[in-house]
Motif scaffolding. Structure first.
Motif, PDB file in Angstrom:
ATOM      1  N   LEU A 102      42.342  35.846  34.172  1.00  0.00           N
ATOM      2  CA  LEU A 102      40.920  35.972  33.809  1.00  0.00           C
ATOM      3  C   LEU A 102      40.172  34.707  34.222  1.00  0.00           C
ATOM      4  N   LEU A 124      39.831  34.573  37.985  1.00  0.00           N
ATOM      5  CA  LEU A 124      38.704  35.435  38.350  1.00  0.00           C
ATOM      6  C   LEU A 124      37.387  34.691  38.169  1.00  0.00           C
ATOM      7  N   GLU A 125      37.276  34.005  37.028  1.00  0.00           N
ATOM      8  CA  GLU A 125      36.079  33.216  36.736  1.00  0.00           C
ATOM      9  C   GLU A 125      35.937  32.098  37.772  1.00  0.00           C
ATOM     10  N   ALA A 135      34.550  33.294  40.993  1.00  0.00           N
ATOM     11  CA  ALA A 135      33.092  33.478  40.942  1.00  0.00           C
ATOM     12  C   ALA A 135      32.384  32.127  41.079  1.00  0.00           C
TER      13      ALA A 135
END
Lengths: 258, 107
Positions: A53, A56-57, A60
């Motif tokens: 997670l 993924l952050e 970004a």
């Protein structure tokens, strides 16, 4: 009561074994070898590994333009899958500008200040951990390859000295547990060999991602020593020594640990 | 920071096959029972509901409670009946909704 019990348990562990030297290369094991089957499975699957997670952050953030020049990490470095492959395996490295060693999180912050003109992220903030995990993840499966830089030698020596020196009210060094008693248990938990193979990693106990510095500080509090500040040269020296000690072992970032 | 979700849905399946669906979302799941500085209570902030629809039909839903750990992970099974869209929806205490979708092709 609890810490008294812990102290007694430590004592039992320590009396049981004669002082051993450094761990021979053939016997080195990553922390994942000490985990339960369930935790290993959690780490192995990218849809159940909570560290993903943050990756993924981080992905970004990597692509998000920021600062006055509206530059993202990707503006200079391009696709991380190519440009960042293997980078994390060689950190901490020597930083020319500050003439001191720098770890990966420090490098990301330096880049952020210099090229994006932004305030550095706070150490251990979710954003900094996410970016570090994202960059670290690009080196997953690659062996740790400490930079062969003679300027790092004094810091490596300092790291080893800190690792071996007894400290805190419990008067234990890192080596007391992680070199001499790694096959034992402490308060029911396995004592590992302290190889930094998966940082930043998701610790179930923390319910969050954390850095190697957080882990080392935790251990220092555990032996009731005053921990070094985040980003301190001493902590980076310990990182350098741990990476040297684990050279050749494969990276697992983001790892899951109990 | 925006919540991030990771879902696992098989891309293809045979009609009638039992498929595993997995979903994980980043959320701190603050229990409401902890205290911050000066003993101030930290307000509860959790995801309290997860639903999953398959071509508009609800196939799974769950209520989540404060004892659930941060970044809740849920795995369950359903039967592949037709090609379509599988939608996961998480709702937190503030009423904020997070949605993740995936497509499945059933032959």
């Amino acid at each position: 009561m609890r810490s008294a019990g812990l102290g007694a348990a430590l004592l039992c562990v320590l009396i049981g074994t004669a002082r051993a030297a450094e761990i021979p290369a053939a016997q080195r094991q990553s922390g994942s070898a000490f985990m339960s089957e369930a935790t290993r499975a959690m780490q192995a699957d990218d849809t159940s590994n909570p560290g993903m997670l943050s990756v993924l952050e981080g992905s970004a953030l990597w692509n998000a333009p920021a600062g006055k020049a509206a530059k993202s990490c990707a503006s200079c470095h391009g696709e991380a899958t190519a440009s960042m492959r293997g980078v994390a395996a060689s950190y901490p490295a020597y930083d020319e500008r500050t003439a001191s060693p720098i770890d990966l999180a420090g490098r990301i912050n330096a880049c952020r200040q210099e090229h994006q003109g932004l305030e550095p992220f706070r150490r251990e903030s979710a954003e900094l951990l996410a970016l570090t995990a994202f960059v670290g993840n690009q080196s997953r499966g690659l062996p740790i390859l400490p930079p062969n830089d003679p300027r790092l030698a004094p810091h490596l020596a300092l790291g080893k000295e800190i690792f071996d020196r007894r400290r805190g009210q419990l008067d234990l060094s890192c080596a007391s547990c992680h070199n001499d008693n790694w096959s034992g248990r402490l308060g029911g938990s396995p004592i590992t060999q302290a190889h930094p193979t998966g940082y930043p990693l998701y610790r179930l106990e923390w319910q969050a991602l954390g850095s190697l510095q957080r882990r080392v500080r935790n251990c220092m509090v555990g032996v009731r020593a005053k921990p070094f500040e985040y980003g301190a040269q001493e902590l980076i020296a310990v990182e350098i020594y741990l990476n040297q000690r684990a050279a050749g072992m494969n990276l697992e970032t983001p790892a899951v640990r109990p | 920071m925006a919540a991030r979700a990771l879902i696992h849905v098989p891309k293809t399946a045979k009609k009638g096959e039992v498929i595993e669906l997995r979903a994980m979302i980043s959320h701190r799941m603050e229990t409401g029972q902890r205290q911050g500085v000066n003993g101030e209570a930290i307000p509860r902030d959790i995801i309290n509901r997860l639903t999953c629809t398959y071509e508009g039909v609800e196939v799974f839903s769950a209520e989540l409670f404060p004892a659930v750990s941060a970044n809740p992970f849920v795995s369950f099974y359903t039967v592949a009946v037709q090609s379509g869209v599988i939608v996961f929806t998480w709702i937190d205490d503030a009423g904020a909704k997070q949605v993740a979708t995936a497509e499945i092709t059933v032959s």
